[in-house]
Design a protein around this motif. Sequence first.
Motif, PDB file in Angstrom:
ATOM      1  N   ARG A  36      -7.532  -2.961  19.689  1.00  0.00           N
ATOM      2  CA  ARG A  36      -9.124  -2.774  19.184  1.00  0.00           C
ATOM      3  C   ARG A  36      -9.161  -1.957  17.990  1.00  0.00           C
ATOM      4  O   ARG A  36      -9.984  -2.228  17.028  1.00  0.00           O
ATOM      5  CB  ARG A  36     -10.014  -2.249  20.249  1.00  0.00           C
ATOM      6  CG  ARG A  36     -11.302  -2.604  20.023  1.00  0.00           C
ATOM      7  CD  ARG A  36     -12.210  -1.929  21.108  1.00  0.00           C
ATOM      8  NE  ARG A  36     -11.935  -2.223  22.289  1.00  0.00           N
ATOM      9  CZ  ARG A  36     -12.698  -2.023  23.321  1.00  0.00           C
ATOM     10  NH1 ARG A  36     -13.542  -1.134  23.514  1.00  0.00           N
ATOM     11  NH2 ARG A  36     -12.309  -2.569  24.448  1.00  0.00           N
ATOM     12  N   HIS A  37      -8.325  -0.736  17.951  1.00  0.00           N
ATOM     13  CA  HIS A  37      -8.606   0.043  16.898  1.00  0.00           C
ATOM     14  C   HIS A  37      -7.368   0.002  15.691  1.00  0.00           C
ATOM     15  O   HIS A  37      -7.525   0.927  14.860  1.00  0.00           O
ATOM     16  CB  HIS A  37      -8.931   1.600  17.236  1.00  0.00           C
ATOM     17  CG  HIS A  37     -10.191   1.561  18.095  1.00  0.00           C
ATOM     18  ND1 HIS A  37     -11.401   1.685  17.436  1.00  0.00           N
ATOM     19  CD2 HIS A  37     -10.469   1.661  19.447  1.00  0.00           C
ATOM     20  CE1 HIS A  37     -12.252   1.713  18.332  1.00  0.00           C
ATOM     21  NE2 HIS A  37     -11.799   1.647  19.698  1.00  0.00           N
ATOM     22  N   LEU A 263     -11.072   8.837  15.553  1.00  0.00           N
ATOM     23  CA  LEU A 263     -10.351   8.083  16.388  1.00  0.00           C
ATOM     24  C   LEU A 263     -10.338   8.696  17.735  1.00  0.00           C
ATOM     25  O   LEU A 263     -10.429   8.031  18.685  1.00  0.00           O
ATOM     26  CB  LEU A 263      -8.747   7.857  15.798  1.00  0.00           C
ATOM     27  CG  LEU A 263      -8.140   6.938  16.579  1.00  0.00           C
ATOM     28  CD1 LEU A 263      -8.517   5.436  16.667  1.00  0.00           C
ATOM     29  CD2 LEU A 263      -6.764   6.791  16.166  1.00  0.00           C
ATOM     30  N   GLN A 266     -13.252   7.727  19.355  1.00  0.00           N
ATOM     31  CA  GLN A 266     -13.471   6.359  19.879  1.00  0.00           C
ATOM     32  C   GLN A 266     -12.639   6.221  21.240  1.00  0.00           C
ATOM     33  O   GLN A 266     -12.950   5.288  21.998  1.00  0.00           O
ATOM     34  CB  GLN A 266     -12.838   5.538  18.654  1.00  0.00           C
ATOM     35  CG  GLN A 266     -13.711   5.378  17.559  1.00  0.00           C
ATOM     36  CD  GLN A 266     -13.219   4.739  16.510  1.00  0.00           C
ATOM     37  OE1 GLN A 266     -11.874   4.799  16.229  1.00  0.00           O
ATOM     38  NE2 GLN A 266     -13.814   3.949  15.592  1.00  0.00           N
ATOM     39  N   TRP A 267     -11.573   6.935  21.326  1.00  0.00           N
ATOM     40  CA  TRP A 267     -10.907   6.994  22.555  1.00  0.00           C
ATOM     41  C   TRP A 267     -11.625   7.562  23.556  1.00  0.00           C
ATOM     42  O   TRP A 267     -11.723   6.997  24.794  1.00  0.00           O
ATOM     43  CB  TRP A 267      -9.669   7.887  22.232  1.00  0.00           C
ATOM     44  CG  TRP A 267      -8.905   8.173  23.725  1.00  0.00           C
ATOM     45  CD1 TRP A 267      -9.081   9.275  24.576  1.00  0.00           C
ATOM     46  CD2 TRP A 267      -7.960   7.274  24.475  1.00  0.00           C
ATOM     47  NE1 TRP A 267      -8.238   9.272  25.571  1.00  0.00           N
ATOM     48  CE2 TRP A 267      -7.535   7.999  25.727  1.00  0.00           C
ATOM     49  CE3 TRP A 267      -7.254   6.195  24.160  1.00  0.00           C
ATOM     50  CZ2 TRP A 267      -6.654   7.428  26.486  1.00  0.00           C
ATOM     51  CZ3 TRP A 267      -6.277   5.376  24.933  1.00  0.00           C
ATOM     52  CH2 TRP A 267      -6.040   6.165  26.175  1.00  0.00           C
ATOM     53  N   TYR A 270     -13.863   4.652  24.600  1.00  0.00           N
ATOM     54  CA  TYR A 270     -13.389   3.747  25.125  1.00  0.00           C
ATOM     55  C   TYR A 270     -13.181   3.736  26.773  1.00  0.00           C
ATOM     56  O   TYR A 270     -13.354   3.011  27.483  1.00  0.00           O
ATOM     57  CB  TYR A 270     -12.166   3.404  24.397  1.00  0.00           C
ATOM     58  CG  TYR A 270     -11.193   2.522  25.311  1.00  0.00           C
ATOM     59  CD1 TYR A 270     -11.434   1.035  25.323  1.00  0.00           C
ATOM     60  CD2 TYR A 270      -9.989   2.973  25.742  1.00  0.00           C
ATOM     61  CE1 TYR A 270     -10.410   0.418  25.867  1.00  0.00           C
ATOM     62  CE2 TYR A 270      -9.294   2.176  26.493  1.00  0.00           C
ATOM     63  CZ  TYR A 270      -9.390   0.878  26.805  1.00  0.00           C
ATOM     64  OH  TYR A 270      -8.745  -0.191  27.140  1.00  0.00           O
TER      65      TYR A 270
END
Length: 330
Positions: A36-37, A263, A266-267, A270
């Motif tokens: 996804r990233h 990031l 974002q983890w 998620y």
Amino acid sequence: MICAICPATAAAKEILRVLAWAGYADADTVREFETRHNASVEVTYANSDDDLWYKINSAAYDVFAVNTAELQRYIDRNLVQALDPDQLANHARQLPRFRDLAAIPGLVRQGRVFAIPYTYAEMGLIYNRKTVAEPPQSMAAMWDPAYRGRVLAFNTSNHNFSLVGLLQGTANPFRLSDNDLVKAARELAKLRRNVLTFYATAEEAVELFTSHDIALVFGNYGSQQLKALRDAGADVGYVIPREGALAWLDCWAVARGARNPVLAAQWIDYTLEPAASERLSTRHGLANTVTPQPGDATRQKLVWLQPVANPDLQKRLWDRVISGEPPEAF
């Protein structure tokens, strides 16, 4: 000339360095995030709070999982950076008691948020229903001479001292005086006589339980550990002792030296998605912070972890305990 036929360096994947506990970053979970990233995730596992502290202080990570009590010394040592919960879309999906961050001790300091709740469990007592006639009522059962060599305890300096404080009815089992810590070390040295070994991971405890005559297990990993044992075919029961059980709330935090805090955030976001959260529960037996968990309403006598008074002394004493020093040495 070589660069002319290679992919553009701009397309290089970002690397996210995750320090987590077993079950928090499974291979399929990592692959989905990477896809996804367009990132590459490097996962390192901790096996105790002492090990987590050592790793954070000796290597570079971007995001790590830590309980609310341990989080305090990371904040004190400037090892974590503040988060903006408004930038985490899935934070709004968490259960109400986990959305109110200010109401959770240890997460907010001077108006800044330093971690986001992820999973939680109590540390109950697991017993072998084939060899233990009646469910034990107290953690004191681990000291019973009848179980000499048939107890599995957890290899950590913090929870074990707090457990002794809880058993002894100390007003605050996390704030033991130095003198009380020495007395607790003496009790832990006595416990060592009953312990087959001190395990580090839930998987190790399963292997030991299935290959030895084990009667009692201090369930440091709570429901996760109980599920792992039952999945392995063990006939085990689980109790919250009459004096109560220590309980932890693990959170995600962004390390001060994170190379890519965006990031890292974002983890965190998620892992709070419903699918990822449900996977944590169904696969590993861990409670998540997004969906209501069985037994939530009936859990009683949980003593949520707090920072300990003298972690350095506890660690020194604990090292002496597991090295085999006798009770009279303390």
